[in-house]
Motif scaffolding. Sequence first.
Motif, PDB file in Angstrom:
ATOM      1  N   ALA A 211      -7.767 -12.190 -11.062  1.00  0.00           N
ATOM      2  CA  ALA A 211      -6.420 -12.743 -10.862  1.00  0.00           C
ATOM      3  C   ALA A 211      -5.378 -11.946 -11.643  1.00  0.00           C
ATOM      4  O   ALA A 211      -4.294 -11.667 -11.123  1.00  0.00           O
ATOM      5  CB  ALA A 211      -6.386 -14.215 -11.257  1.00  0.00           C
ATOM      6  N   ILE A 212      -5.670 -11.564 -12.862  1.00  0.00           N
ATOM      7  CA  ILE A 212      -4.685 -10.807 -13.639  1.00  0.00           C
ATOM      8  C   ILE A 212      -4.493  -9.407 -13.060  1.00  0.00           C
ATOM      9  O   ILE A 212      -3.370  -8.892 -13.038  1.00  0.00           O
ATOM     10  CB  ILE A 212      -5.032 -10.770 -15.145  1.00  0.00           C
ATOM     11  N   ARG A 213      -5.546  -8.788 -12.553  1.00  0.00           N
ATOM     12  CA  ARG A 213      -5.390  -7.487 -11.886  1.00  0.00           C
ATOM     13  C   ARG A 213      -4.504  -7.620 -10.650  1.00  0.00           C
ATOM     14  O   ARG A 213      -3.643  -6.776 -10.392  1.00  0.00           O
ATOM     15  CB  ARG A 213      -6.748  -6.895 -11.511  1.00  0.00           C
ATOM     16  N   THR A 214      -4.703  -8.701  -9.904  1.00  0.00           N
ATOM     17  CA  THR A 214      -3.889  -8.946  -8.716  1.00  0.00           C
ATOM     18  C   THR A 214      -2.440  -9.161  -9.111  1.00  0.00           C
ATOM     19  O   THR A 214      -1.522  -8.605  -8.498  1.00  0.00           O
ATOM     20  CB  THR A 214      -4.436 -10.164  -7.944  1.00  0.00           C
ATOM     21  N   PHE A 215      -2.205  -9.956 -10.141  1.00  0.00           N
ATOM     22  CA  PHE A 215      -0.856 -10.225 -10.626  1.00  0.00           C
ATOM     23  C   PHE A 215      -0.166  -8.939 -11.078  1.00  0.00           C
ATOM     24  O   PHE A 215       0.982  -8.668 -10.723  1.00  0.00           O
ATOM     25  CB  PHE A 215      -0.913 -11.233 -11.784  1.00  0.00           C
ATOM     26  N   LYS A 216      -0.873  -8.130 -11.849  1.00  0.00           N
ATOM     27  CA  LYS A 216      -0.293  -6.877 -12.345  1.00  0.00           C
ATOM     28  C   LYS A 216      -0.013  -5.903 -11.204  1.00  0.00           C
ATOM     29  O   LYS A 216       1.008  -5.211 -11.205  1.00  0.00           O
ATOM     30  CB  LYS A 216      -1.206  -6.234 -13.382  1.00  0.00           C
ATOM     31  N   ALA A 217      -0.895  -5.847 -10.231  1.00  0.00           N
ATOM     32  CA  ALA A 217      -0.667  -4.964  -9.080  1.00  0.00           C
ATOM     33  C   ALA A 217       0.558  -5.428  -8.295  1.00  0.00           C
ATOM     34  O   ALA A 217       1.369  -4.606  -7.843  1.00  0.00           O
ATOM     35  CB  ALA A 217      -1.898  -4.929  -8.185  1.00  0.00           C
ATOM     36  N   ALA A 218       0.716  -6.732  -8.136  1.00  0.00           N
ATOM     37  CA  ALA A 218       1.874  -7.266  -7.406  1.00  0.00           C
ATOM     38  C   ALA A 218       3.188  -6.882  -8.083  1.00  0.00           C
ATOM     39  O   ALA A 218       4.191  -6.638  -7.410  1.00  0.00           O
ATOM     40  CB  ALA A 218       1.764  -8.789  -7.290  1.00  0.00           C
ATOM     41  N   ALA A 219       3.163  -6.797  -9.405  1.00  0.00           N
ATOM     42  CA  ALA A 219       4.381  -6.447 -10.148  1.00  0.00           C
ATOM     43  C   ALA A 219       4.844  -5.023  -9.856  1.00  0.00           C
ATOM     44  O   ALA A 219       5.996  -4.688 -10.108  1.00  0.00           O
ATOM     45  CB  ALA A 219       4.151  -6.625 -11.646  1.00  0.00           C
ATOM     46  N   THR A 220       3.971  -4.197  -9.315  1.00  0.00           N
ATOM     47  CA  THR A 220       4.337  -2.814  -9.021  1.00  0.00           C
ATOM     48  C   THR A 220       4.772  -2.619  -7.572  1.00  0.00           C
ATOM     49  O   THR A 220       5.151  -1.511  -7.182  1.00  0.00           O
ATOM     50  CB  THR A 220       3.161  -1.855  -9.298  1.00  0.00           C
ATOM     51  N   LEU A 221       4.710  -3.683  -6.771  1.00  0.00           N
ATOM     52  CA  LEU A 221       4.996  -3.586  -5.341  1.00  0.00           C
ATOM     53  C   LEU A 221       6.327  -4.234  -4.985  1.00  0.00           C
ATOM     54  O   LEU A 221       6.718  -5.223  -5.599  1.00  0.00           O
ATOM     55  CB  LEU A 221       3.896  -4.299  -4.539  1.00  0.00           C
ATOM     56  N   ARG A 222       6.967  -3.707  -3.954  1.00  0.00           N
ATOM     57  CA  ARG A 222       8.143  -4.394  -3.432  1.00  0.00           C
ATOM     58  C   ARG A 222       7.663  -5.405  -2.394  1.00  0.00           C
ATOM     59  O   ARG A 222       6.596  -5.244  -1.803  1.00  0.00           O
ATOM     60  CB  ARG A 222       9.137  -3.407  -2.835  1.00  0.00           C
ATOM     61  N   PRO A 223       8.424  -6.461  -2.161  1.00  0.00           N
ATOM     62  CA  PRO A 223       8.038  -7.430  -1.141  1.00  0.00           C
ATOM     63  C   PRO A 223       7.890  -6.773   0.231  1.00  0.00           C
ATOM     64  O   PRO A 223       8.638  -5.862   0.570  1.00  0.00           O
ATOM     65  CB  PRO A 223       9.190  -8.427  -1.133  1.00  0.00           C
ATOM     66  N   PHE A 224       6.926  -7.234   0.981  1.00  0.00           N
ATOM     67  CA  PHE A 224       6.673  -6.737   2.338  1.00  0.00           C
ATOM     68  C   PHE A 224       6.592  -5.215   2.347  1.00  0.00           C
ATOM     69  O   PHE A 224       7.201  -4.542   3.157  1.00  0.00           O
ATOM     70  CB  PHE A 224       7.737  -7.254   3.316  1.00  0.00           C
ATOM     71  N   CYS A 225       5.804  -4.681   1.433  1.00  0.00           N
ATOM     72  CA  CYS A 225       5.724  -3.233   1.237  1.00  0.00           C
ATOM     73  C   CYS A 225       5.191  -2.496   2.457  1.00  0.00           C
ATOM     74  O   CYS A 225       5.339  -1.279   2.542  1.00  0.00           O
ATOM     75  CB  CYS A 225       4.892  -2.904  -0.003  1.00  0.00           C
ATOM     76  N   TRP A 226       4.615  -3.193   3.403  1.00  0.00           N
ATOM     77  CA  TRP A 226       4.131  -2.551   4.625  1.00  0.00           C
ATOM     78  C   TRP A 226       5.262  -2.312   5.629  1.00  0.00           C
ATOM     79  O   TRP A 226       5.077  -1.612   6.611  1.00  0.00           O
ATOM     80  CB  TRP A 226       3.019  -3.378   5.274  1.00  0.00           C
ATOM     81  N   VAL A 227       6.453  -2.873   5.379  1.00  0.00           N
ATOM     82  CA  VAL A 227       7.615  -2.652   6.241  1.00  0.00           C
ATOM     83  C   VAL A 227       8.375  -1.454   5.693  1.00  0.00           C
ATOM     84  O   VAL A 227       8.715  -1.420   4.510  1.00  0.00           O
ATOM     85  CB  VAL A 227       8.526  -3.894   6.275  1.00  0.00           C
ATOM     86  N   ASP A 228       8.647  -0.492   6.543  1.00  0.00           N
ATOM     87  CA  ASP A 228       9.344   0.718   6.125  1.00  0.00           C
ATOM     88  C   ASP A 228      10.853   0.479   6.191  1.00  0.00           C
ATOM     89  O   ASP A 228      11.498   0.799   7.187  1.00  0.00           O
ATOM     90  CB  ASP A 228       8.945   1.901   7.004  1.00  0.00           C
ATOM     91  N   ALA A 229      11.370  -0.140   5.142  1.00  0.00           N
ATOM     92  CA  ALA A 229      12.804  -0.428   5.079  1.00  0.00           C
ATOM     93  C   ALA A 229      13.225  -0.490   3.618  1.00  0.00           C
ATOM     94  O   ALA A 229      12.423  -0.827   2.756  1.00  0.00           O
ATOM     95  CB  ALA A 229      13.095  -1.762   5.764  1.00  0.00           C
TER      96      ALA A 229
END
Length: 98
Positions: free
Chosen positions: A62-80
């Motif tokens: 869970a903490i790895r998932t949380f930390k990884a999420a902090a490095t991503l923008r929302p809906f990172c699969w959308v090219d915008a």
Amino acid sequence: MGDRCPAAHPDDLTPCVGPVVVTVLDAVNAGADGCEHHGARLLASLHGGRVYPLPDAPSGAAIRTFKAAATLRPFCWVDAPCEPSQLSDIADRARDGH
């Protein structure tokens, strides 16, 4: 593409990385189980989201998932481009150094 975890968004074409080990919940407790990879991508896209390890998850999932999420923008699969007002709570905290 094969079976993917329930946390994988249909438009996110990335494969699962590892087994289903976390549950990601939104602000009203709706959620999905997922691998750490898709769990992080989902969590980064939620306002008020939380992540919990499943009972048989490896230590720290869970903490790895949380930390990884902090490095991503929302809906990172959308090219915008992403405006600051579109950042998730996690992205806001990461940007502000919290």
